[in-house]
Design an enzyme around this catalytic site. Structure first.
Site, PDB file in Angstrom:
ATOM      1  N   PRO A 132       0.812  -1.219   0.000  1.00 34.19           N
ATOM      2  CA  PRO A 132       0.000   0.000   0.000  1.00 34.19           C
ATOM      3  C   PRO A 132       0.854   1.283   0.000  1.00 34.19           C
ATOM      4  O   PRO A 132       0.504   2.252  -0.665  1.00 34.19           O
ATOM      5  CB  PRO A 132      -0.818  -0.134   1.288  1.00 34.19           C
ATOM      6  CG  PRO A 132      -0.917  -1.614   1.525  1.00 34.19           C
ATOM      7  CD  PRO A 132       0.364  -2.195   1.009  1.00 34.19           C
ATOM      8  N   SER A 184      16.383  -0.550  -0.616  1.00 34.24           N
ATOM      9  CA  SER A 184      16.015  -1.598  -1.581  1.00 34.24           C
ATOM     10  C   SER A 184      17.105  -2.663  -1.713  1.00 34.24           C
ATOM     11  O   SER A 184      16.838  -3.760  -2.197  1.00 34.24           O
ATOM     12  CB  SER A 184      15.690  -0.977  -2.933  1.00 34.24           C
ATOM     13  OG  SER A 184      16.832  -0.331  -3.417  1.00 34.24           O
ATOM     14  N   ARG A 292     -18.527   1.349 -42.447  1.00 28.84           N
ATOM     15  CA  ARG A 292     -19.502   2.323 -41.942  1.00 28.84           C
ATOM     16  C   ARG A 292     -19.627   3.490 -42.943  1.00 28.84           C
ATOM     17  O   ARG A 292     -18.612   4.102 -43.299  1.00 28.84           O
ATOM     18  CB  ARG A 292     -19.029   2.852 -40.585  1.00 28.84           C
ATOM     19  CG  ARG A 292     -19.784   4.056 -40.054  1.00 28.84           C
ATOM     20  CD  ARG A 292     -21.176   3.693 -39.591  1.00 28.84           C
ATOM     21  NE  ARG A 292     -21.859   4.864 -39.027  1.00 28.84           N
ATOM     22  CZ  ARG A 292     -23.156   4.909 -38.806  1.00 28.84           C
ATOM     23  NH1 ARG A 292     -23.925   3.877 -39.104  1.00 28.84           N
ATOM     24  NH2 ARG A 292     -23.708   5.985 -38.284  1.00 28.84           N
ATOM     25  N   GLN A 303     -10.059  12.001 -44.955  1.00 29.07           N
ATOM     26  CA  GLN A 303      -8.668  11.981 -44.481  1.00 29.07           C
ATOM     27  C   GLN A 303      -8.611  12.001 -42.953  1.00 29.07           C
ATOM     28  O   GLN A 303      -7.720  11.398 -42.343  1.00 29.07           O
ATOM     29  CB  GLN A 303      -7.917  13.199 -45.023  1.00 29.07           C
ATOM     30  CG  GLN A 303      -7.501  13.036 -46.462  1.00 29.07           C
ATOM     31  CD  GLN A 303      -6.505  14.097 -46.891  1.00 29.07           C
ATOM     32  OE1 GLN A 303      -6.152  14.996 -46.114  1.00 29.07           O
ATOM     33  NE2 GLN A 303      -6.061  14.013 -48.125  1.00 29.07           N
ATOM     34  N   GLN A 361     -13.063   6.362 -30.876  1.00 29.97           N
ATOM     35  CA  GLN A 361     -13.525   7.544 -31.615  1.00 29.97           C
ATOM     36  C   GLN A 361     -13.993   7.164 -33.026  1.00 29.97           C
ATOM     37  O   GLN A 361     -15.032   7.636 -33.495  1.00 29.97           O
ATOM     38  CB  GLN A 361     -12.373   8.578 -31.680  1.00 29.97           C
ATOM     39  CG  GLN A 361     -12.776   9.912 -32.242  1.00 29.97           C
ATOM     40  CD  GLN A 361     -13.784  10.644 -31.342  1.00 29.97           C
ATOM     41  OE1 GLN A 361     -13.903  10.334 -30.167  1.00 29.97           O
ATOM     42  NE2 GLN A 361     -14.513  11.579 -31.900  1.00 29.97           N
ATOM     43  N   GLY A 365     -20.529   6.219 -31.587  1.00 31.47           N
ATOM     44  CA  GLY A 365     -21.362   5.740 -30.477  1.00 31.47           C
ATOM     45  C   GLY A 365     -21.154   4.254 -30.212  1.00 31.47           C
ATOM     46  O   GLY A 365     -21.108   3.817 -29.058  1.00 31.47           O
ATOM     47  N   GLU A 388       4.173  -2.766 -13.678  1.00 31.94           N
ATOM     48  CA  GLU A 388       5.578  -3.001 -14.059  1.00 31.94           C
ATOM     49  C   GLU A 388       6.317  -1.675 -14.187  1.00 31.94           C
ATOM     50  O   GLU A 388       7.192  -1.526 -15.039  1.00 31.94           O
ATOM     51  CB  GLU A 388       5.675  -3.771 -15.372  1.00 31.94           C
ATOM     52  CG  GLU A 388       5.178  -5.180 -15.306  1.00 31.94           C
ATOM     53  CD  GLU A 388       6.207  -6.146 -14.764  1.00 31.94           C
ATOM     54  OE1 GLU A 388       7.372  -6.068 -15.185  1.00 31.94           O
ATOM     55  OE2 GLU A 388       5.849  -6.946 -13.898  1.00 31.94           O
TER      56      GLU A 388
HETATM   57  C1  LIG Z   1      -4.010  -4.562 -12.259  1.00 37.08           C
HETATM   58  C2  LIG Z   1      -2.704  -4.462 -11.555  1.00 37.08           C
HETATM   59  C3  LIG Z   1      -1.908  -5.587 -11.455  1.00 37.08           C
HETATM   60  C4  LIG Z   1      -0.701  -5.509 -10.759  1.00 37.08           C
HETATM   61  N1  LIG Z   1       0.054  -6.652 -10.594  1.00 37.08           N
HETATM   62  C5  LIG Z   1       1.107  -6.617  -9.734  1.00 37.08           C
HETATM   63  C6  LIG Z   1       1.775  -7.828  -9.357  1.00 37.08           C
HETATM   64  O1  LIG Z   1       1.435  -8.915  -9.827  1.00 37.08           O
HETATM   65  N2  LIG Z   1       2.765  -7.737  -8.436  1.00 37.08           N
HETATM   66  C7  LIG Z   1       3.156  -6.565  -7.884  1.00 37.08           C
HETATM   67  O2  LIG Z   1       4.054  -6.565  -7.046  1.00 37.08           O
HETATM   68  N3  LIG Z   1       2.565  -5.392  -8.240  1.00 37.08           N
HETATM   69  C8  LIG Z   1       1.545  -5.401  -9.138  1.00 37.08           C
HETATM   70  N4  LIG Z   1       0.907  -4.227  -9.472  1.00 37.08           N
HETATM   71  C9  LIG Z   1       1.344  -2.986  -8.854  1.00 37.08           C
HETATM   72  C10 LIG Z   1       1.916  -1.977  -9.833  1.00 37.08           C
HETATM   73  O3  LIG Z   1       3.203  -2.374 -10.244  1.00 37.08           O
HETATM   74  C11 LIG Z   1       1.881  -0.605  -9.137  1.00 37.08           C
HETATM   75  O4  LIG Z   1       0.530  -0.193  -9.126  1.00 37.08           O
HETATM   76  C12 LIG Z   1       2.744   0.416  -9.814  1.00 37.08           C
HETATM   77  O5  LIG Z   1       4.096   0.114  -9.612  1.00 37.08           O
HETATM   78  C13 LIG Z   1       2.470   1.842  -9.311  1.00 37.08           C
HETATM   79  O6  LIG Z   1       2.472   1.912  -7.933  1.00 37.08           O
HETATM   80  P1  LIG Z   1       1.286   2.661  -7.171  1.00 37.08           P
HETATM   81  O7  LIG Z   1       0.019   2.089  -7.684  1.00 37.08           O
HETATM   82  O8  LIG Z   1       1.528   2.564  -5.715  1.00 37.08           O
HETATM   83  O9  LIG Z   1       1.352   4.160  -7.648  1.00 37.08           O
HETATM   84  P2  LIG Z   1       2.261   5.329  -7.014  1.00 37.08           P
HETATM   85  O10 LIG Z   1       3.668   4.860  -6.904  1.00 37.08           O
HETATM   86  O11 LIG Z   1       1.604   5.842  -5.790  1.00 37.08           O
HETATM   87  O12 LIG Z   1       2.178   6.422  -8.165  1.00 37.08           O
HETATM   88  C14 LIG Z   1       1.077   7.313  -8.313  1.00 37.08           C
HETATM   89  C15 LIG Z   1       1.422   8.306  -9.416  1.00 37.08           C
HETATM   90  O13 LIG Z   1       2.576   9.085  -9.041  1.00 37.08           O
HETATM   91  C16 LIG Z   1       3.564   8.977 -10.046  1.00 37.08           C
HETATM   92  N5  LIG Z   1       4.901   8.992  -9.424  1.00 37.08           N
HETATM   93  C17 LIG Z   1       5.329   8.312  -8.338  1.00 37.08           C
HETATM   94  N6  LIG Z   1       6.632   8.570  -8.101  1.00 37.08           N
HETATM   95  C18 LIG Z   1       7.041   9.426  -9.065  1.00 37.08           C
HETATM   96  C19 LIG Z   1       8.274  10.063  -9.375  1.00 37.08           C
HETATM   97  N7  LIG Z   1       9.364   9.853  -8.649  1.00 37.08           N
HETATM   98  N8  LIG Z   1       8.327  10.887 -10.450  1.00 37.08           N
HETATM   99  C20 LIG Z   1       7.222  11.110 -11.206  1.00 37.08           C
HETATM  100  N9  LIG Z   1       6.029  10.530 -10.974  1.00 37.08           N
HETATM  101  C21 LIG Z   1       5.945   9.697  -9.912  1.00 37.08           C
HETATM  102  C22 LIG Z   1       3.306   7.636 -10.715  1.00 37.08           C
HETATM  103  O14 LIG Z   1       3.875   7.597 -12.012  1.00 37.08           O
HETATM  104  C23 LIG Z   1       1.781   7.614 -10.747  1.00 37.08           C
HETATM  105  O15 LIG Z   1       1.321   8.355 -11.824  1.00 37.08           O
HETATM  106  C24 LIG Z   1      -0.271  -4.280 -10.211  1.00 37.08           C
HETATM  107  C25 LIG Z   1      -1.090  -3.143 -10.347  1.00 37.08           C
HETATM  108  C26 LIG Z   1      -2.290  -3.228 -10.989  1.00 37.08           C
HETATM  109  C27 LIG Z   1      -3.151  -1.991 -11.065  1.00 37.08           C
END
Ligand SMILES: Cc1cc2nc3c(=O)[nH]c(=O)nc-3n(C[C@H](O)[C@H](O)[C@H](O)COP(=O)(O)OP(=O)(O)OC[C@H]3O[C@@H](n4cnc5c(N)ncnc54)[C@H](O)[C@@H]3O)c2cc1C
Length: 408
Positions: A132, A184, A292, A303, A361, A365, A388
């Site tokens: 989270p 990390s 269409r 175009q 687009q 509709g 990813e």
């Molecule tokens: C459907 C789905 C499947 C997934 N599957 C997996 C899985 O199998 N295993 C797993 O471990 N994870 C999984 N994920 C997690 C996914 O990799 C993360 O959601 C992703 O890395 C982004 O993290 P966050 O959602 O916490 O967003 P946040 O890190 O909170 O980011 C929110 C926004 O802030 C931007 N942001 C954050 N930091 C910066 C920065 N330094 N500079 C500029 N912009 C920034 C981000 O680009 C984004 O637009 C999954 C997610 C989804 C939605």
């Protein structure tokens, strides 16, 4: 080293056509139903297992294709069929790559087959890194792994989120903190074997797209796993941590952690998934624009419509070339000196989002309804710029690689 070629060889063409047949005959017809049900399409995964598409052997064959094109070709065809179902079929692969990248030969041999099961009893696997409060910022991960030396067991505690197949997987690969001082660099990956007490599914997410793919929280409450479940083994971990501590003392040269190695290996593959979705939407739009009629002529005669289709196809082909280049570089051990893997994922995912919006687009509709597949493809495509590593994080990786600066 395999020469780079734009042309698939006969064997690759055969595999591509076989995959395309499965995507067209089995995946695409089931897509709308499983999108509505928002459930894992077990019968489709089983079909894929029966014909050999959902198996370690198939992925290993594609993974080790010396041209590097096996995996991107497979991803493009399956995701052309449907992104949600295809992710249910290939999601196990992300966990398998985590084991392939960091595990010993014994761990690979023991756990990967259990991730897939067999055609009569299919299983899936999950890769659990995100939390989270630790998405893009992987270093702020909190899930702890503590070694109980007396029992030679690791004890895992924490909450993972967004895990594809989380909670329904037979095998979970969990990234956890073993040394909080190292950020990390103090992370390690663990196997959580089937039916291990303490691992449970938290919230299952209701999503915007790829709804046939299960995404959920995974709660780890005093989960005990044998010492042998630490990927790579204890000796290797101790050596890696010692090196990281030395570097930290000396002022810190950057080293890749276990989770980042997994993401690096899988990024061009995600780009290929995006190419598949984009191509599917483009094909529907092209067909529609030809048939269409408005103002007494097919809408493609304008175009304004035809040029959109020209741009869509150009971007899709450019995205595929970036993906193929990165995949060829990866299999041939080339250094990603310009973050070419991230480049391919960035461009392909942004292309999928744009192309699917253009397709909606062009269908007017009809494009906005669930009667036509571009509505679903447009919702599905939004995931590629998020998981990813988001597009912003890809740009960060590319910019840092190009400049050598720690751009924030
Ligand atoms: C459907 C789905 C499947 C997934 N599957 C997996 C899985 O199998 N295993 C797993 O471990 N994870 C999984 N994920 C997690 C996914 O990799 C993360 O959601 C992703 O890395 C982004 O993290 P966050 O959602 O916490 O967003 P946040 O890190 O909170 O980011 C929110 C926004 O802030 C931007 N942001 C954050 N930091 C910066 C920065 N330094 N500079 C500029 N912009 C920034 C981000 O680009 C984004 O637009 C999954 C997610 C989804 C939605």
């Amino acid at each position: 080293m395999a020469e780079f070629t734009m042309e698939l060889n006969d064997e690759q063409k055969e595999v591509r056509d076989w995959l395309h047949g499965f995507a067209a005959d089995v995946i695409r017809p089931a897509a709308a139903e499983w999108d509505e049900r928002e459930e894992t399409p077990w019968p489709v995964i089983q079909e894929a297992a029966k014909v050999g598409i959902y198996s370690l052997d198939f992925y290993a064959q594609q993974y080790f294709d010396p041209t590097g094109l096996g995996i991107p070709m497979a991803m493009e065809e399956l995701f052309w069929g449907d992104a949600g179902i295809a992710l249910s079929i290939v999601g196990t692969g992300l966990a398998a790559v985590g084991v392939l990248a960091n595990g010993t030969e014994e761990q690979i041999g023991t756990w990967i087959p259990q991730m897939y099961g067999d055609a009569n009893d299919v299983k899936v696997a999950a890769f659990c890194s995100s939390e989270p409060d630790a998405g893009s910022d992987v270093a702020s991960m909190r899930t702890r792994a503590v070694y109980d030396e007396a029992k030679d067991e690791w004890v895992l505690n924490g909450t993972k989120t967004w895990a594809t197949n989380g909670g329904i997987a037979n095998v979970h690969v969990v990234v956890a903190v073993v040394d909080p001082e190292l950020g990390s660099k103090g992370h390690a990956s663990f196997i959580v074997p089937p039916n291990t007490p303490g691992l449970s599914q938290g919230q299952k997410f209701k999503k915007h797209g790829i709804r046939a793919s299960h995404t959920a929280e995974v709660v780890l409450d005093n989960v005990r796993v044998p010492g042998s479940c630490l990927l790579g083994g204890k000796e290797k971990l101790d050596q890696r941590l010692a090196r990281a501590r030395e570097r930290a003392k000396a002022g810190g040269e950057r080293v890749k952690n276990a989770a980042m190695a997994t993401f690096e290996a899988s990024r061009p593959a995600v780009g290929a998934m995006a190419v598949g979705t984009a191509r599917a939407a483009y094909e529907v739009a092209l067909d529609y624009a030809r048939t269409r009629e408005q103002f007494g002529r097919p809408i493609i005669d304008n175009q304004g419509v035809a040029f959109q289709l020209a741009d869509m196809r150009t971007s899709i082909d450019a995205a595929r070339l970036l993906v193929w280049r990165a995949s060829w570089m990866a299999i041939n051990g080339k250094q990603f000196t310009a973050a070419e893997g991230s480049m391919s994922k960035l461009f392909a995912s942004e292309t999928a989002k744009k192309v699917t919006a253009q397709a909606v687009q062009i269908l007017g509709g009809n494009g906005y309804t669930r009667e036509y597949p571009v509505e679903r493809m447009h919702r599905d495509a939004a995931i590629y710029t998020i998981f990813e590593g988001t597009s912003e994080i890809q740009r960060l990786v590319i910019a840092r690689t190009l400049s050598g600066m720690s751009i924030r």
